[in-house]
Design an enzyme around this catalytic site. Structure first.
Site, PDB file in Angstrom:
ATOM      1  N   LYS A   1      -4.451  -1.731  15.745  1.00 42.27           N
ATOM      2  CA  LYS A   1      -5.121  -0.748  14.711  1.00 42.27           C
ATOM      3  C   LYS A   1      -6.471  -0.382  15.250  1.00 42.27           C
ATOM      4  CE  LYS A   1      -2.630  -1.889  11.016  1.00 42.27           C
ATOM      5  NZ  LYS A   1      -1.576  -0.808  10.575  1.00 42.27           N
TER       6      LYS A   1
ATOM      7  N   LEU B   1       0.852  -1.322   0.032  1.00 39.86           N
ATOM      8  CA  LEU B   1       0.049  -0.016  -0.028  1.00 39.86           C
ATOM      9  C   LEU B   1       0.861   1.182  -0.229  1.00 39.86           C
ATOM     10  CD1 LEU B   1      -2.650  -1.160   2.670  1.00 39.86           C
ATOM     11  CD2 LEU B   1      -2.793  -1.415   0.117  1.00 39.86           C
TER      12      LEU B   1
ATOM     13  N   THR C   1      -1.333  -7.738  -1.100  1.00 33.34           N
ATOM     14  CA  THR C   1       0.028  -7.101  -0.374  1.00 33.34           C
ATOM     15  C   THR C   1       1.260  -8.254  -0.310  1.00 33.34           C
ATOM     16  OG1 THR C   1      -0.752  -7.283   1.767  1.00 33.34           O
ATOM     17  CG2 THR C   1      -1.325  -5.154   0.632  1.00 33.34           C
TER      18      THR C   1
ATOM     19  N   TYR D   1      -2.562  -7.504  16.694  1.00 29.08           N
ATOM     20  CA  TYR D   1      -2.739  -6.756  15.614  1.00 29.08           C
ATOM     21  C   TYR D   1      -4.157  -5.899  15.519  1.00 29.08           C
ATOM     22  CZ  TYR D   1      -3.455  -5.524  10.475  1.00 29.08           C
ATOM     23  OH  TYR D   1      -3.667  -4.976   9.291  1.00 29.08           O
TER      24      TYR D   1
ATOM     25  N   CYS E   1       1.693   4.025   6.336  1.00 33.38           N
ATOM     26  CA  CYS E   1       1.465   2.775   5.728  1.00 33.38           C
ATOM     27  C   CYS E   1       2.137   1.484   6.361  1.00 33.38           C
ATOM     28  CB  CYS E   1       1.430   2.524   4.230  1.00 33.38           C
ATOM     29  SG  CYS E   1       0.384   3.476   3.392  1.00 33.38           S
TER      30      CYS E   1
END
Length: 252
Positions: A163, A17, A194, A159, A83
């Site tokens: 976030k 990204l 990705t 994770y 990013c």
């Protein structure tokens, strides 16, 4: 936000990204500084679009400050895009015992502390830039969260928590920086093509690709980059998190 001639900082720009975003900003006329620990990926990016590569850690003050100083030397810093991120998977209690605390702390350090480190230093620099017409805007900071912040799956505690933290700082930062004409917006992507995904076993990749309702495919990095440009262009986008996920809600 007029990007032509402006300086832009993109972290995590060595791949995925971040690389797509750096290329899109450069194509829009911005003078891009690309920050990543992936020196090889940065070199390839620089060859493709002319971005200035800076090898560094988003959670280190000196590294980010150096990248911002480099960007400010190219023009007024108008946009910073976070990013950089990692996505390790581990259960709270797995076969080998309790979740490794160091892994949890590392994930928060990169994803949350790193994001805030860039935000605070970029905002400080943007405050010194002259405002632009017609709204007196000085800059915009775009963060990257994840739909895992709301739909966290088994094995994603570190994770998802990191976030969710990125989402949580968006509104208070936007409210505080409003007086300086600086916007803060977060994108929460769904499933994208990705390097993170490419590292999974093929059966896992196939199962993931079948999840999005419509379009029934994974997102493309250039689509993420297009949203960054749309955020830069639209001054009413501020203090919010945009889910970007083809109507996907992750199963447990």
């Amino acid at each position: 936000m007029e990007l032509t001639g402006a300086a832009a900082l993109v972290t995590g720009a060595g791949s995925g990204l971040g690389a797509a975003t750096a290329e899109a900003l450069a194509a829009a006329g911005a003078r891009v500084v690309a920050l990543d620990l992936n020196a090889e990926g940065l070199a390839a990016l620089a060859a493709r679009c002319g971005a200035v590569p800076v090898v560094g850690d988003v959670a280190e003050q000196a590294d980010v400050a150096g990248a911002i100083a480099t960007a400010a030397g190219l023009g007024p810093l108008r946009i910073a895009v976070n990013c950089a991120g990692i996505a390790p998977a581990a259960r709270v209690v797995g076969r080998s015992g309790a979740h490794d605390l160091a892994l949890f702390e590392k994930t928060l350090r990169v994803n949350l502390t790193g994001t805030f480190n860039v935000l605070r230093l970029a905002a400080q620099r943007m405050q010194a830039e002259p405002p632009t017409a017609p709204d007196g805007e000085r800059g915009v900071i775009v963060n990257t969260a994840s739909i895992a912040a709301e739909d966290g799956q088994v094995g994603q505690c570190a994770y998802a928590a990191s976030k969710a933290g990125v989402m949580g700082l968006t509104l208070p930062a936007a409210r505080e920086l409003a007086k300086s004409g600086i916007r803060v917006v977060t994108i929460a992507p769904g499933l994208f093509e990705t390097p993170m995904l490419a590292g999974l076993p093929e059966p896992a990749q196939a199962a993931i690709r079948a999840l999005p309702p419509f379009p029934a495919r994974l997102g493309r990095p250039e689509e993420f980059a297009a949203l960054v440009l749309a955020i830069a262009a639209n001054p009413l986008l501020n203090g919010t998190t945009l889910r970007f996920d083809s109507a996907l809600r992750l199963p447990p």
